[in-house]
Design an enzyme around this catalytic site. Structure first.
Site, PDB file in Angstrom:
ATOM      1  N   SER A   7      35.524  49.031  28.519  1.00 51.18           N
ATOM      2  CA  SER A   7      35.092  47.634  28.366  1.00 51.18           C
ATOM      3  C   SER A   7      33.697  47.504  28.959  1.00 51.18           C
ATOM      4  O   SER A   7      33.467  47.902  30.114  1.00 51.18           O
ATOM      5  CB  SER A   7      36.043  46.714  29.120  1.00 51.18           C
ATOM      6  N   HIS A  30      35.377  48.190  23.929  1.00 48.05           N
ATOM      7  CA  HIS A  30      36.113  46.928  24.055  1.00 48.05           C
ATOM      8  C   HIS A  30      35.131  45.835  24.472  1.00 48.05           C
ATOM      9  O   HIS A  30      34.453  45.964  25.495  1.00 48.05           O
ATOM     10  CB  HIS A  30      37.191  47.141  25.122  1.00 48.05           C
ATOM     11  N   ASP A  32      34.686  41.961  25.523  1.00 47.79           N
ATOM     12  CA  ASP A  32      35.402  40.796  26.042  1.00 47.79           C
ATOM     13  C   ASP A  32      34.599  39.525  25.791  1.00 47.79           C
ATOM     14  O   ASP A  32      33.602  39.262  26.472  1.00 47.79           O
ATOM     15  CB  ASP A  32      35.617  40.957  27.552  1.00 47.79           C
ATOM     16  N   MET A  34      34.435  35.719  26.226  1.00 51.56           N
ATOM     17  CA  MET A  34      35.056  34.678  27.074  1.00 51.56           C
ATOM     18  C   MET A  34      34.262  33.385  26.952  1.00 51.56           C
ATOM     19  O   MET A  34      33.030  33.417  26.937  1.00 51.56           O
ATOM     20  CB  MET A  34      35.053  35.126  28.541  1.00 51.56           C
ATOM     21  N   HIS A  63      38.017  41.520  22.027  1.00 49.47           N
ATOM     22  CA  HIS A  63      39.087  40.815  22.740  1.00 49.47           C
ATOM     23  C   HIS A  63      38.620  39.376  22.960  1.00 49.47           C
ATOM     24  O   HIS A  63      37.775  39.118  23.821  1.00 49.47           O
ATOM     25  CB  HIS A  63      39.352  41.533  24.081  1.00 49.47           C
ATOM     26  N   MET A  65      38.894  35.926  24.343  1.00 45.65           N
ATOM     27  CA  MET A  65      39.528  35.072  25.346  1.00 45.65           C
ATOM     28  C   MET A  65      38.888  33.700  25.197  1.00 45.65           C
ATOM     29  O   MET A  65      38.041  33.278  26.009  1.00 45.65           O
ATOM     30  CB  MET A  65      39.327  35.663  26.747  1.00 45.65           C
ATOM     31  N   MET A 134      48.363  42.279  28.582  1.00 45.17           N
ATOM     32  CA  MET A 134      47.424  42.162  29.710  1.00 45.17           C
ATOM     33  C   MET A 134      48.128  42.580  30.997  1.00 45.17           C
ATOM     34  O   MET A 134      49.242  42.118  31.293  1.00 45.17           O
ATOM     35  CB  MET A 134      46.929  40.714  29.855  1.00 45.17           C
ATOM     36  N   ASP A 172      45.237  46.352  29.222  1.00 45.24           N
ATOM     37  CA  ASP A 172      43.901  45.933  29.655  1.00 45.24           C
ATOM     38  C   ASP A 172      44.034  45.277  31.021  1.00 45.24           C
ATOM     39  O   ASP A 172      44.720  44.263  31.160  1.00 45.24           O
ATOM     40  CB  ASP A 172      43.349  44.951  28.611  1.00 45.24           C
TER      41      ASP A 172
HETATM   42  O1  LIG Z   1      39.854  41.483  29.401  1.00 40.25           O
HETATM   43  C1  LIG Z   1      39.472  41.887  30.469  1.00 40.25           C
HETATM   44  C2  LIG Z   1      39.485  40.990  31.666  1.00 40.25           C
HETATM   45  O2  LIG Z   1      40.003  39.783  31.316  1.00 40.25           O
HETATM   46  C3  LIG Z   1      39.070  43.262  30.582  1.00 40.25           C
HETATM   47  O3  LIG Z   1      38.843  43.920  29.378  1.00 40.25           O
HETATM   48  C4  LIG Z   1      38.271  43.774  31.742  1.00 40.25           C
HETATM   49  O4  LIG Z   1      37.024  44.268  31.352  1.00 40.25           O
HETATM   50  C5  LIG Z   1      39.043  44.889  32.396  1.00 40.25           C
HETATM   51  O5  LIG Z   1      38.363  45.286  33.524  1.00 40.25           O
HETATM   52  P1  LIG Z   1      39.003  46.317  34.582  1.00 40.25           P
HETATM   53  O6  LIG Z   1      40.272  45.692  35.070  1.00 40.25           O
HETATM   54  O7  LIG Z   1      39.266  47.580  33.801  1.00 40.25           O
HETATM   55  O8  LIG Z   1      37.951  46.464  35.601  1.00 40.25           O
HETATM   56 CO   LIG Z   2      39.638  42.747  27.651  1.00 40.21          CO
END
Ligand SMILES: O=C(CO)[C@@H](O)[C@H](O)COP(=O)(O)O
Ligand SMILES: [Co+2]
Length: 223
Positions: A7, A30, A32, A34, A63, A65, A134, A172
């Site tokens: 990610s 990946h 994210d 948000m 992903h 969110m 998650m 994740d």
């Molecule tokens: O979706 C998410 C966080 O919400 C992830 O994809 C984070 O990027 C995961 O980070 P680590 O826990 O691996 O540091």
């Molecule tokens: Co994520």
């Protein structure tokens, strides 16, 4: 097949192209997205995903969110995006959205926050290419893995096997070389890792270390 998806949440956004090159041996990247509403954090949206798709040859796993993915998710089904994941908690009609994503050529994935049960997803498992369980509360990198989510993976893998369908199971949150084997033993096969890859000086080496951690150990009962 085991897949490692770093990610970029923990990457250096000013040197993102360099940081993408550092994970060239991964199976996907990946992203994210948000919105500071569905989760209390803000990252980036479609323009960034489009630009990343231009500079990386890795399959992109988006992903989302965000609130109201029923309205916004289809925009992310662009060339270079392999899968679009939306959250069950934010979606009005997950089956309809999954069908629309598939019709646009993207793999459809549904994500479950830690407090969300698997029941609704189990009922419609054939509609999804991937389920994201998650293993932290979504919103931030660097949190601790929640082993209490493992029964969800076992249940999903068990039902997929019963139905005889190919289903990717992604985890994740808090994935490291120590926690990855726990999730793999419970049925996960796609592993997202942010801080475990980019929180270290050598992301390429960390990606490799995660792949090694996923390899079944001699004598283990791993799938
Ligand atoms: O979706 C998410 C966080 O919400 C992830 O994809 C984070 O990027 C995961 O980070 P680590 O826990 O691996 O540091
Ligand atoms: Co994520």
């Amino acid at each position: 097949m085991v897949r490692i998806h770093p990610s970029i949440l923990s990457a250096d956004f000013v040197n993102l192209e360099r940081d993408l090159e550092r994970i060239a041996s991964a199976d996907g990247v990946h992203l994210d997205v948000m919105d500071a509403h569905f989760v209390p954090n803000l990252t980036f949206g479609l323009p960034m995903v489009q630009r990343i798709a231009e500079v990386t040859s890795l399959p992109i796993d988006v992903h989302l969110m965000i609130d109201d993915p029923d309205t916004w998710a289809l925009q992310y089904a662009i060339d270079g995006v392999d899968s679009v994941t939306f959250h069950a908690e934010a979606t009005r009609d997950a089956v309809a959205l999954a069908r629309e994503l598939r019709a646009r050529g993207a793999r459809a994935a549904i994500a479950l926050k830690p407090g969300t049960a698997v029941d609704d997803v189990l009922e419609h498992l054939r509609e999804f290419d991937m389920v994201l369980v998650m293993t932290v509360e979504p919103g931030f990198g660097g949190q601790s893995f929640m082993p209490e989510m493992m029964p969800k993976l076992q249940e999903l893998r068990g039902r997929a096997d019963e139905l005889g369908i190919e289903l990717a199971l992604q985890v994740d949150g808090g994935i490291t070389a120590d926690t990855l084997p726990i999730a793999a033993a419970a049925g996960a096969d796609v592993f997202v890792a942010g801080s475990a890859v980019y929180g270290h000086a050598d992301p390429a080496e960390r990606t490799h270390a995660l792949r090694l951690a996923a390899a079944p150990q001699p004598g283990s009962l791993d799938r």
